[in-house]
Design a protein around this motif. Structure first.
Motif, PDB file in Angstrom:
ATOM      1  N   PHE A 238      -9.283  26.846  32.627  1.00 25.94           N
ATOM      2  CA  PHE A 238     -10.729  26.743  32.720  1.00 25.94           C
ATOM      3  C   PHE A 238     -11.224  25.798  33.338  1.00 25.94           C
ATOM      4  O   PHE A 238     -12.470  25.835  34.379  1.00 25.94           O
ATOM      5  N   LYS A 239     -10.685  24.539  33.676  1.00 25.51           N
ATOM      6  CA  LYS A 239     -10.946  23.752  34.690  1.00 25.51           C
ATOM      7  C   LYS A 239     -11.043  24.155  36.190  1.00 25.51           C
ATOM      8  O   LYS A 239     -11.849  23.742  36.908  1.00 25.51           O
ATOM      9  N   PHE A 240     -10.070  25.247  36.502  1.00 28.78           N
ATOM     10  CA  PHE A 240      -9.861  25.532  37.799  1.00 28.78           C
ATOM     11  C   PHE A 240     -11.115  26.856  37.831  1.00 28.78           C
ATOM     12  O   PHE A 240     -11.349  26.863  39.068  1.00 28.78           O
ATOM     13  N   VAL A 241     -11.252  27.547  37.088  1.00 27.39           N
ATOM     14  CA  VAL A 241     -12.040  29.028  37.630  1.00 27.39           C
ATOM     15  C   VAL A 241     -13.586  28.757  36.973  1.00 27.39           C
ATOM     16  O   VAL A 241     -14.507  29.317  37.583  1.00 27.39           O
ATOM     17  N   VAL A 242     -13.783  27.995  35.909  1.00 30.84           N
ATOM     18  CA  VAL A 242     -14.947  27.699  35.486  1.00 30.84           C
ATOM     19  C   VAL A 242     -16.134  27.109  36.621  1.00 30.84           C
ATOM     20  O   VAL A 242     -15.876  26.122  36.836  1.00 30.84           O
ATOM     21  N   ASN A 243     -17.290  27.836  36.747  1.00 33.72           N
ATOM     22  CA  ASN A 243     -18.343  27.223  37.642  1.00 33.72           C
ATOM     23  C   ASN A 243     -19.433  27.114  36.900  1.00 33.72           C
ATOM     24  O   ASN A 243     -20.112  27.854  36.181  1.00 33.72           O
ATOM     25  N   PRO A 244     -19.818  25.863  36.495  1.00 34.21           N
ATOM     26  CA  PRO A 244     -20.907  25.260  35.501  1.00 34.21           C
ATOM     27  C   PRO A 244     -22.219  25.668  36.057  1.00 34.21           C
ATOM     28  O   PRO A 244     -23.106  25.872  35.245  1.00 34.21           O
ATOM     29  N   GLU A 245     -22.186  25.926  37.417  1.00 30.55           N
ATOM     30  CA  GLU A 245     -23.612  26.448  37.984  1.00 30.55           C
ATOM     31  C   GLU A 245     -23.851  28.011  38.025  1.00 30.55           C
ATOM     32  O   GLU A 245     -24.839  28.477  37.980  1.00 30.55           O
ATOM     33  N   SER A 246     -22.681  28.870  37.818  1.00 37.03           N
ATOM     34  CA  SER A 246     -22.785  30.206  37.779  1.00 37.03           C
ATOM     35  C   SER A 246     -21.926  30.886  36.951  1.00 37.03           C
ATOM     36  O   SER A 246     -20.596  30.757  36.968  1.00 37.03           O
ATOM     37  N   PHE A 247     -22.410  31.689  36.185  1.00 33.12           N
ATOM     38  CA  PHE A 247     -21.568  32.301  34.974  1.00 33.12           C
ATOM     39  C   PHE A 247     -20.992  33.705  35.824  1.00 33.12           C
ATOM     40  O   PHE A 247     -19.809  33.975  35.715  1.00 33.12           O
ATOM     41  N   GLY A 248     -21.698  34.160  36.763  1.00 34.03           N
ATOM     42  CA  GLY A 248     -21.272  35.322  37.585  1.00 34.03           C
ATOM     43  C   GLY A 248     -19.946  34.859  38.236  1.00 34.03           C
ATOM     44  O   GLY A 248     -19.033  35.591  38.649  1.00 34.03           O
ATOM     45  N   GLN A 249     -19.876  33.876  39.176  1.00 32.76           N
ATOM     46  CA  GLN A 249     -18.917  33.343  40.023  1.00 32.76           C
ATOM     47  C   GLN A 249     -17.812  32.849  39.004  1.00 32.76           C
ATOM     48  O   GLN A 249     -16.675  33.048  39.556  1.00 32.76           O
ATOM     49  N   THR A 250     -17.994  32.593  37.907  1.00 31.00           N
ATOM     50  CA  THR A 250     -16.906  32.219  37.141  1.00 31.00           C
ATOM     51  C   THR A 250     -15.810  33.375  36.612  1.00 31.00           C
ATOM     52  O   THR A 250     -14.795  33.417  36.769  1.00 31.00           O
ATOM     53  N   VAL A 251     -16.865  34.582  36.422  1.00 30.76           N
ATOM     54  CA  VAL A 251     -16.082  35.783  36.091  1.00 30.76           C
ATOM     55  C   VAL A 251     -15.310  36.228  37.389  1.00 30.76           C
ATOM     56  O   VAL A 251     -14.197  36.935  37.499  1.00 30.76           O
ATOM     57  N   GLU A 252     -15.972  36.109  38.564  1.00 27.09           N
ATOM     58  CA  GLU A 252     -15.363  36.527  40.029  1.00 27.09           C
ATOM     59  C   GLU A 252     -13.912  35.534  40.171  1.00 27.09           C
ATOM     60  O   GLU A 252     -13.103  35.991  40.643  1.00 27.09           O
ATOM     61  N   ASN A 253     -14.306  34.329  39.897  1.00 25.08           N
ATOM     62  CA  ASN A 253     -12.874  33.322  40.158  1.00 25.08           C
ATOM     63  C   ASN A 253     -11.741  33.959  39.018  1.00 25.08           C
ATOM     64  O   ASN A 253     -10.286  33.996  39.557  1.00 25.08           O
ATOM     65  N   ILE A 254     -11.991  34.475  38.070  1.00 19.97           N
ATOM     66  CA  ILE A 254     -10.986  34.779  36.899  1.00 19.97           C
ATOM     67  C   ILE A 254     -10.305  36.358  37.513  1.00 19.97           C
ATOM     68  O   ILE A 254      -9.045  36.631  37.859  1.00 19.97           O
ATOM     69  N   PHE A 255     -11.379  37.098  38.384  1.00 22.97           N
ATOM     70  CA  PHE A 255     -10.720  38.531  39.029  1.00 22.97           C
ATOM     71  C   PHE A 255      -9.840  38.011  40.300  1.00 22.97           C
ATOM     72  O   PHE A 255      -8.918  38.674  40.344  1.00 22.97           O
ATOM     73  N   TYR A 256     -10.375  37.014  41.076  1.00 20.45           N
ATOM     74  CA  TYR A 256      -9.677  36.942  42.219  1.00 20.45           C
ATOM     75  C   TYR A 256      -8.071  36.007  41.602  1.00 20.45           C
ATOM     76  O   TYR A 256      -7.026  36.617  42.080  1.00 20.45           O
ATOM     77  N   LEU A 257      -8.110  35.148  40.556  1.00 19.46           N
ATOM     78  CA  LEU A 257      -7.020  34.854  40.129  1.00 19.46           C
ATOM     79  C   LEU A 257      -6.015  35.841  39.812  1.00 19.46           C
ATOM     80  O   LEU A 257      -4.842  35.704  39.609  1.00 19.46           O
TER      81      LEU A 257
END
Length: 337
Positions: A238-257
């Motif tokens: 969570f510390k790696f993929v969570v973006n506190p400024e954007s929920f959409g980019q958090t989902v994108e980070n999980i997708f790329y990972l």
């Protein structure tokens, strides 16, 4: 149990004998059960008769015999269930009779209604026979069917009276033979005229109008792999993929990972504190899979409540993965994000 009925005028009850005559009643709910069972059995035998299944196998005499048998059974019918069976057999017999009628032949060919009508018109004076034509008439000359002289219905009427006892009426034989055939009038449809001023040509796009962008997915997957390589060890998922400024980019980070985990470059496991940890690993070879290594897949749900909860629990203030700019594409003179 004896039946009873009340006289409306005298207010007296009249008792009917239990063994009274009920054969003339059209409906008898207390009909003997054995008799009703026997009637139903008779109708089912008629319907299941193999000789009545195929119109080509049944003869007129056989069909008539079965209908007469059904008539005898119907005289004993006193209930709706038995009447339904009689209707079903009557429908079956009617269908067979219609099929046999279509198979009737006159001479070497089937019965031709048009030929019959043509002969009737000729018989009633609608056309002249070949021997009644003048000598100078050609072979193609014909007398118009709708000529001035009406058809002589009396001639066919006298023929019909010889076979019928019906009282003749004045307009008995006025039928479709004397009616002119109606021709369908052609209807011209008005063409819809379009206003050419409102017509617009589609926007023409040239190759220079579309800006080609590199594959964002491949670019971001490689960027995540380089970040994990710089960490050099494991890190909380969570510390790696969570973006506190954007929920959409958090989902994108999980997708790329997920691509790194799919290819075996990145591994996911839980530590002693039951936290999900990710770290880089060597890509497995075909020999590793042959020795028993198996891929395991999982579905991770990320909604806004989980995203906010992860920020609160792990005290995430800044995104480990830098916030990316929204990708834009130019089509013509407009930009689309």
């Amino acid at each position: 149990m004896p039946k009873s009925s009340r006289n409306a005028e005298e207010g007296e009850e009249m008792e009917l004998e239990p063994n009274g005559d009920t054969e003339d009643l059209p409906y008898d709910p207390d009909q003997n059960r054995e008799e009703r069972r026997e009637i139903r059995k008779g109708y089912r035998q008629l319907q299941e008769d193999e000789s009545l299944q195929n119109p080509n196998d049944v003869g007129i005499d056989r069909l008539t015999e079965q209908v007469q048998t059904a008539n005898v059974l119907f005289k004993r019918v006193k209930g709706p269930q038995e009447a339904t069976l009689d209707s079903a057999f009557l429908l079956q017999a009617s269908g067979l009779g219609a099929a046999k009628a279509r198979q009737m032949k006159s001479g070497s060919g089937t019965f031709d209604i048009d030929d019959l009508v043509a002969k009737l018109i000729t018989f009633m004076g609608g056309r002249k026979h070949a021997d009644e034509r003048p000598e100078n008439a050609g072979s193609d000359d014909e007398i118009d069917d709708d000529g001035d002289a009406p058809l002589e219905w009396e001639k066919i009427g006298r023929k019909a009276l010889a076979k019928s006892r019906r009282v003749p009426a004045m307009d008995f034989m006025l039928g479709p033979l004397s009616i002119e055939q109606k021709k369908r009038a052609s209807v011209k449809r008005a063409k819809l005229e379009k206003d050419k001023g409102e017509e617009r040509k589609p926007q023409e796009l040239k190759e220079d109008d579309i800006q080609r962008s590199e594959n964002e997915t491949t670019k971001n997957v490689v960027a995540l792999q380089n970040m994990l390589d710089e960490i050099g060890g494991s890190i909380n998922l969570f510390k790696f993929v969570v973006n506190p400024e954007s929920f959409g980019q958090t989902v994108e980070n999980i997708f790329y990972l997920s691509f790194l985990i799919r290819d075996g470059v990145c591994a996911l496991e839980f530590n002693e504190e039951n936290e999900p940890m990710i770290f880089l690993t060597e890509r497995p070879t075909d020999e590793d899979y042959q020795q028993g290594l198996k891929k395991r897949q999982m579905v991770m749900e990320m909604d806004q409540e989980t995203w906010k909860r992860a920020i609160e629990v792990f005290e995430i203030k800044k995104s480990h993965i830098p916030t990316r700019k929204a990708a834009q594409t130019k089509l013509g003179n407009k930009w689309y994000g």
